[in-house]
Each structure stands twice: as structure tokens, then as C-alpha cells.
Motif scaffolding. Sequence first.
Motif, PDB file in Angstrom:
ATOM      1  N   THR A  99       0.828  -1.208   0.000  1.00  0.00           N
ATOM      2  CA  THR A  99       0.000   0.000   0.000  1.00  0.00           C
ATOM      3  C   THR A  99       0.864   1.262   0.000  1.00  0.00           C
ATOM      4  O   THR A  99       0.540   2.247  -0.667  1.00  0.00           O
ATOM      5  CB  THR A  99      -0.931   0.002   1.237  1.00  0.00           C
ATOM      6  OG1 THR A  99      -1.694  -1.202   1.214  1.00  0.00           O
ATOM      7  CG2 THR A  99      -1.854   1.195   1.239  1.00  0.00           C
ATOM      8  N   GLU A 100       1.955   1.234   0.738  1.00  0.00           N
ATOM      9  CA  GLU A 100       2.840   2.404   0.815  1.00  0.00           C
ATOM     10  C   GLU A 100       3.399   2.793  -0.549  1.00  0.00           C
ATOM     11  O   GLU A 100       3.644   3.959  -0.812  1.00  0.00           O
ATOM     12  CB  GLU A 100       3.985   2.149   1.794  1.00  0.00           C
ATOM     13  CG  GLU A 100       3.607   2.376   3.231  1.00  0.00           C
ATOM     14  CD  GLU A 100       3.087   3.791   3.467  1.00  0.00           C
ATOM     15  OE1 GLU A 100       3.752   4.782   3.106  1.00  0.00           O
ATOM     16  OE2 GLU A 100       1.977   3.905   4.027  1.00  0.00           O
ATOM     17  N   VAL A 101       3.609   1.813  -1.446  1.00  0.00           N
ATOM     18  CA  VAL A 101       4.098   2.113  -2.800  1.00  0.00           C
ATOM     19  C   VAL A 101       3.047   2.943  -3.545  1.00  0.00           C
ATOM     20  O   VAL A 101       3.379   3.929  -4.207  1.00  0.00           O
ATOM     21  CB  VAL A 101       4.434   0.820  -3.577  1.00  0.00           C
ATOM     22  CG1 VAL A 101       4.689   1.108  -5.051  1.00  0.00           C
ATOM     23  CG2 VAL A 101       5.625   0.118  -2.943  1.00  0.00           C
ATOM     24  N   LEU A 105       3.717   6.769  -4.845  1.00  0.00           N
ATOM     25  CA  LEU A 105       3.575   7.147  -6.248  1.00  0.00           C
ATOM     26  C   LEU A 105       2.482   8.191  -6.455  1.00  0.00           C
ATOM     27  O   LEU A 105       2.609   9.067  -7.309  1.00  0.00           O
ATOM     28  CB  LEU A 105       3.336   5.912  -7.111  1.00  0.00           C
ATOM     29  CG  LEU A 105       4.548   4.985  -7.195  1.00  0.00           C
ATOM     30  CD1 LEU A 105       4.197   3.694  -7.913  1.00  0.00           C
ATOM     31  CD2 LEU A 105       5.718   5.664  -7.881  1.00  0.00           C
ATOM     32  N   ALA A 106       1.430   8.135  -5.662  1.00  0.00           N
ATOM     33  CA  ALA A 106       0.377   9.153  -5.748  1.00  0.00           C
ATOM     34  C   ALA A 106       0.948  10.527  -5.369  1.00  0.00           C
ATOM     35  O   ALA A 106       0.680  11.526  -6.039  1.00  0.00           O
ATOM     36  CB  ALA A 106      -0.797   8.790  -4.849  1.00  0.00           C
ATOM     37  N   ALA A 107       1.728  10.569  -4.305  1.00  0.00           N
ATOM     38  CA  ALA A 107       2.342  11.835  -3.875  1.00  0.00           C
ATOM     39  C   ALA A 107       3.331  12.335  -4.928  1.00  0.00           C
ATOM     40  O   ALA A 107       3.370  13.532  -5.237  1.00  0.00           O
ATOM     41  CB  ALA A 107       3.046  11.644  -2.533  1.00  0.00           C
ATOM     42  N   LEU A 115       8.654  19.697  -9.170  1.00  0.00           N
ATOM     43  CA  LEU A 115       9.927  19.275  -8.575  1.00  0.00           C
ATOM     44  C   LEU A 115      11.086  20.127  -9.086  1.00  0.00           C
ATOM     45  O   LEU A 115      11.176  20.431 -10.274  1.00  0.00           O
ATOM     46  CB  LEU A 115      10.215  17.806  -8.897  1.00  0.00           C
ATOM     47  CG  LEU A 115       9.349  16.770  -8.201  1.00  0.00           C
ATOM     48  CD1 LEU A 115       9.711  15.375  -8.698  1.00  0.00           C
ATOM     49  CD2 LEU A 115       9.489  16.848  -6.694  1.00  0.00           C
ATOM     50  N   HIS A 116      11.941  20.480  -8.183  1.00  0.00           N
ATOM     51  CA  HIS A 116      13.169  21.210  -8.517  1.00  0.00           C
ATOM     52  C   HIS A 116      14.164  20.187  -9.099  1.00  0.00           C
ATOM     53  O   HIS A 116      14.151  19.021  -8.698  1.00  0.00           O
ATOM     54  CB  HIS A 116      13.730  21.852  -7.238  1.00  0.00           C
ATOM     55  CG  HIS A 116      14.904  22.723  -7.475  1.00  0.00           C
ATOM     56  ND1 HIS A 116      16.187  22.242  -7.580  1.00  0.00           N
ATOM     57  CD2 HIS A 116      14.982  24.078  -7.653  1.00  0.00           C
ATOM     58  CE1 HIS A 116      17.005  23.237  -7.801  1.00  0.00           C
ATOM     59  NE2 HIS A 116      16.306  24.368  -7.845  1.00  0.00           N
TER      60      HIS A 116
END
Length: 154
Positions: A99-101, A105-107, A115-116
Motif C-alpha cells: 500500500t505504501e508504494v 507514487l500518488a504523492a 519538482l526542482h
Amino acid sequence: MLTLAGKHISDPRKMSPFARLLHDLRMRHGIRQGDLAKLLGHHQGYVSALEIGIKGPPPPEFVEKLISVLDLGADEQEELHEAVAASDRKMVIDAEAPTEVFWMLAALRERVPDLHPAQVRMIREIVELPDQLAQRTQEPITRLKRRRNTEAKM
């Protein structure tokens, strides 16, 4: 500023790897976009869309025809295949991924546009870390010899 097919690309770093390489290959081989399109059996508009990145990477048949038409050597073929793979805009996540993956990826998907470049480099370094660690030669651990507890003569 780079001009491709009448469109101005203000920052070539914002082109997909395939779009950039296709343009570079065409320039290296000294061929006009319309002529390349004819040799490949496509419309110039399609080749133009590939070069400026409007279209995603082309199908394998296009890539193989490009290799043939430009008579690319082994190094250029490898570079082309890597650029095509790197330019894929879609990602398939294994249904059984933790689930953390999915949350990670959503974030990332939400923040990618902002993104810099330093953040992008850091993320790539983290992802590539296992490869870098595997490449390091494992040095044997050497033990230090203890000195004997003898008194020094004065």
C-alpha cells in the motif's frame, strides 16, 4: 532557444529523451524532417510531434524502421532503445505492491510538475542506490593487531 517544426522549445531539458534523441539523430545524419518522414512512411506532422514530445514514444515498428533508415550502429541502437523506454509516460504497478508504494507514487505524481532539478537528482540517486552499492567491490575486513601489554624500557 531551440526551434523544431516551427515551434519554439524554450528549454531543451524539458523534452523527452526520445524526442531529444530523434532530433539529434536527424541532425547528425543531415536529413530534413520531411525527408525522414517519407523514408519512414509517415507524415511529417507525426515526426514533428515525436520530435517536440507531443506524442509519446513510438511503437517498436517505427523504432526498427528508424534504425534501418538511418543505418544506426550498435551504440546508437542501444541509445535509441534506452531513450524510448525512458520516455514512456505510463507506469504499471503490480497489483500486489505494498500500500505504501501506491501512496508514494500518488504523492510523486501530484508533485512531479513542481519538482526542482535537485529533487529529481536526489530521487534518482535514491532509486539507483542499490545498483551503486552492488557495483562497489567488497573489501575484506582486516583486523588490527593488538600491541602486547609490555612496558617500554627507559
